[in-house]
Design a protein around this motif. Structure first.
Motif, PDB file in Angstrom:
ATOM      1  N   ASP A 193       0.829  -1.203   0.000  1.00 46.82           N
ATOM      2  CA  ASP A 193       0.000   0.000   0.000  1.00 46.82           C
ATOM      3  C   ASP A 193       0.866   1.257   0.000  1.00 46.82           C
ATOM      4  N   GLU A 194       1.957   1.224   0.756  1.00 49.76           N
ATOM      5  CA  GLU A 194       2.878   2.371   0.794  1.00 49.76           C
ATOM      6  C   GLU A 194       3.499   2.618  -0.579  1.00 49.76           C
ATOM      7  N   ILE A 195       3.884   1.545  -1.254  1.00 45.69           N
ATOM      8  CA  ILE A 195       4.463   1.677  -2.595  1.00 45.69           C
ATOM      9  C   ILE A 195       3.444   2.319  -3.525  1.00 45.69           C
ATOM     10  N   TYR A 196       2.209   1.845  -3.480  1.00 43.97           N
ATOM     11  CA  TYR A 196       1.165   2.408  -4.329  1.00 43.97           C
ATOM     12  C   TYR A 196       0.894   3.872  -3.972  1.00 43.97           C
ATOM     13  N   ALA A 197       0.878   4.193  -2.689  1.00 40.55           N
ATOM     14  CA  ALA A 197       0.608   5.565  -2.258  1.00 40.55           C
ATOM     15  C   ALA A 197       1.722   6.514  -2.686  1.00 40.55           C
ATOM     16  N   ARG A 198       2.963   6.040  -2.636  1.00 34.71           N
ATOM     17  CA  ARG A 198       4.097   6.901  -2.983  1.00 34.71           C
ATOM     18  C   ARG A 198       4.352   6.933  -4.483  1.00 34.71           C
ATOM     19  N   GLY A 199       3.898   5.893  -5.180  1.00 35.69           N
ATOM     20  CA  GLY A 199       4.007   5.906  -6.625  1.00 35.69           C
ATOM     21  C   GLY A 199       5.181   5.146  -7.200  1.00 35.69           C
ATOM     22  N   HIS A 200       6.093   4.647  -6.366  1.00 33.22           N
ATOM     23  CA  HIS A 200       7.235   3.884  -6.890  1.00 33.22           C
ATOM     24  C   HIS A 200       7.959   3.226  -5.715  1.00 33.22           C
ATOM     25  N   PRO A 201       8.443   1.990  -5.909  1.00 34.51           N
ATOM     26  CA  PRO A 201       9.121   1.300  -4.803  1.00 34.51           C
ATOM     27  C   PRO A 201      10.391   2.008  -4.331  1.00 34.51           C
ATOM     28  N   SER A 202      11.047   2.747  -5.210  1.00 30.61           N
ATOM     29  CA  SER A 202      12.278   3.428  -4.800  1.00 30.61           C
ATOM     30  C   SER A 202      12.007   4.569  -3.826  1.00 30.61           C
ATOM     31  N   LEU A 203      10.752   4.967  -3.681  1.00 27.10           N
ATOM     32  CA  LEU A 203      10.400   6.035  -2.756  1.00 27.10           C
ATOM     33  C   LEU A 203      10.172   5.513  -1.336  1.00 27.10           C
ATOM     34  N   ILE A 204      10.367   4.219  -1.153  1.00 24.27           N
ATOM     35  CA  ILE A 204      10.261   3.618   0.178  1.00 24.27           C
ATOM     36  C   ILE A 204      11.626   3.717   0.854  1.00 24.27           C
ATOM     37  N   ASN A 205      11.675   4.360   1.997  1.00 20.38           N
ATOM     38  CA  ASN A 205      12.904   4.430   2.784  1.00 20.38           C
ATOM     39  C   ASN A 205      12.932   3.204   3.694  1.00 20.38           C
TER      40      ASN A 205
END
Length: 150
Positions: free
Chosen positions: A46-58
């Motif tokens: 869900d976080e990946i979808y909310a942020r728009g890209h997996p690289s935006l996950i810290n």
């Protein structure tokens, strides 16, 4: 899914040799550090979808959020990529799916319904092409195996 006799279930009822469909799991309203591993992965998706890209996950921040090691988050992201690979095809698909979800949400929030429909049609065409490609790859592999036996 057919389970082999070597598959066994843990206390959640999930086979240790299979992965749940993370996009269908209900994420509890609770402290994220209390999440089971499937719930954590569903929440990460869900976080990946909310942020728009997996690289935006810290990964460090997520490790703190779930009270796990950063290496656990890294493995979770790999597992999610595998999950998407099985349902769509490749880690690129995880990124594509996340960008698509974010785009559709934005278009709908802006009441750009026609653009959202066009994006959906384009997405569906892409999924069909990916499926066709996987089927073709399987046919080639089958032919190569058959040819190797002769």
């Amino acid at each position: 899914m057919t389970r082999s006799s070597t598959d066994s279930e843990d206390e959640t009822g999930i086979s240790k040799h299979s992965e749940p469909d993370y996009s269908d799991l209900e994420i509890p309203v609770a402290d994220p550090s209390s999440f089971s591993w499937p719930q954590r992965r569903a929440d990460l998706l869900d976080e990946i979808y909310a942020r728009g890209h997996p690289s935006l996950i810290n990964q460090t921040e997520m490790a703190e959020r779930y009270d796990v090691n950063q290496s656990t988050i890294s493995r979770d992201l790999d597992a999610l990529a595998d999950h998407i690979d099985e349902t769509l095809g490749s880690r690129r698909s995880l990124a594509s799916s996340a960008v698509y979800q974010k785009s559709i949400t934005g278009l709908l929030e802006q009441e750009e319904y026609r653009d959202a429909v066009r994006a959906l049609e384009s997405w569906n065409e892409w999924i069909d092409e990916q499926q066709d490609l996987r089927e073709l790859e399987q046919r080639v592999a089958d032919l190569e195996r058959t040819e190797g036996r002769q």
